[in-house]
Scaffold this active site. Sequence first.
Site, PDB file in Angstrom:
ATOM      1  N   SER A   1      66.962  59.484  36.474  1.00 25.29           N
ATOM      2  CA  SER A   1      65.779  60.165  36.981  1.00 25.29           C
ATOM      3  C   SER A   1      66.199  61.431  37.722  1.00 25.29           C
ATOM      4  O   SER A   1      66.883  62.281  37.161  1.00 25.29           O
ATOM      5  CB  SER A   1      64.972  59.200  37.871  1.00 25.29           C
ATOM      6  OG  SER A   1      63.675  59.710  38.119  1.00 25.29           O
TER       7      SER A   1
ATOM      8  N   GLU B   1      64.575  61.664  28.238  1.00 30.58           N
ATOM      9  CA  GLU B   1      63.619  60.623  28.634  1.00 30.58           C
ATOM     10  C   GLU B   1      62.772  61.200  29.756  1.00 30.58           C
ATOM     11  O   GLU B   1      63.174  62.155  30.430  1.00 30.58           O
ATOM     12  CB  GLU B   1      64.332  59.336  29.074  1.00 30.58           C
ATOM     13  CG  GLU B   1      65.287  59.482  30.244  1.00 30.58           C
ATOM     14  CD  GLU B   1      64.625  59.336  31.611  1.00 30.58           C
ATOM     15  OE1 GLU B   1      63.464  58.870  31.669  1.00 30.58           O
ATOM     16  OE2 GLU B   1      65.260  59.701  32.609  1.00 30.58           O
TER      17      GLU B   1
ATOM     18  N   HIS C   1      62.853  55.003  32.040  1.00 30.16           N
ATOM     19  CA  HIS C   1      62.118  54.372  33.136  1.00 30.16           C
ATOM     20  C   HIS C   1      61.340  53.128  32.710  1.00 30.16           C
ATOM     21  O   HIS C   1      60.643  52.533  33.525  1.00 30.16           O
ATOM     22  CB  HIS C   1      61.129  55.367  33.736  1.00 30.16           C
ATOM     23  CG  HIS C   1      61.754  56.485  34.513  1.00 30.16           C
ATOM     24  ND1 HIS C   1      62.438  57.514  33.906  1.00 30.16           N
ATOM     25  CD2 HIS C   1      61.782  56.733  35.841  1.00 30.16           C
ATOM     26  CE1 HIS C   1      62.860  58.360  34.838  1.00 30.16           C
ATOM     27  NE2 HIS C   1      62.478  57.914  36.012  1.00 30.16           N
TER      28      HIS C   1
END
Length: 302
Positions: A111, A209, A276
């Site tokens: 992230s 992602e 995630h």
Amino acid sequence: MNAVFPRPLQPGDKIRFVSPASPCQRSDIEETAEALRHWGLEVDFGEHAFERLNYLAGTDEQRLYDVNAALRDPQVRAIFATRGGKGSYRIADALDFAAARNDPKFVVGFSDITILQLALWKHGVGGAVHGAFQGDERDWERQADIAPLKAILMGSPATVLTPQPEEPTASLTTGGTAQGALLGGNLDMIATAAGWALPPLDGCILLLEAVNMFIGQVDRQLTMLRKGGHLDGVAAIAIGQFTDFKPSGTLTITDLLREHLQPLGIPLLGGLPLGHGPGARSILMGRPTTLDADRRELRVAG
């Protein structure tokens, strides 16, 4: 591929948790810390790991101090981010890259942490592990899920991932095979890094992602990366989980990704359990990797 990489972890090695981005409570990571102790590793925490300043885990100076202290400490062999969130991008250019090159360590996170991993690679430092945040139901959810991360850190990084049919991005898979270093991660951080912390991506296999953004935000980010030339020369794209995206009228996130990525004319492999979403896995970045869209496999060499 000339980056320096850390040695595998051994029992007795020290792991340090730091918070480069958003705040967390110590109780949120105790399960992760306890799992690491069961592997025979020593665990400690950065001086400011549990600070809180609005949406940040302390001031920029405090967060940077903890990351650099871990990079400079010869006893610390791996750095775990307590969580992502927001804020790592504020300090990514001020890491002690010389210390990191002199004594490379694993940097585990994803992230927002992607931008720290990209900045380190830009300065010739490998060892980024994409994944493994406790509390997000990754490698800590079940005992069977712990082994892959343990193997990566302790000297067996070979990984084979295949598309998950339930992931919408699985439909983006094309054909062809490519080899290169696996780089990237969170799309938001790749776009944020462009022009200052993003390493050259030519010849690499790029992992993408994302989570919880408007489709228009993804459109802007991919447009900037393409028109800015940052995707020129990318060998292939590994597409992970694009989580919590609602259609915009009849346009889905998969439609948008296809619109941007297929014209590149390179192999695409979608539906990978990286990101995630549920069942997301850990993977060592920067190592020689083969993306085989024909066989539906992403293979990281041991």
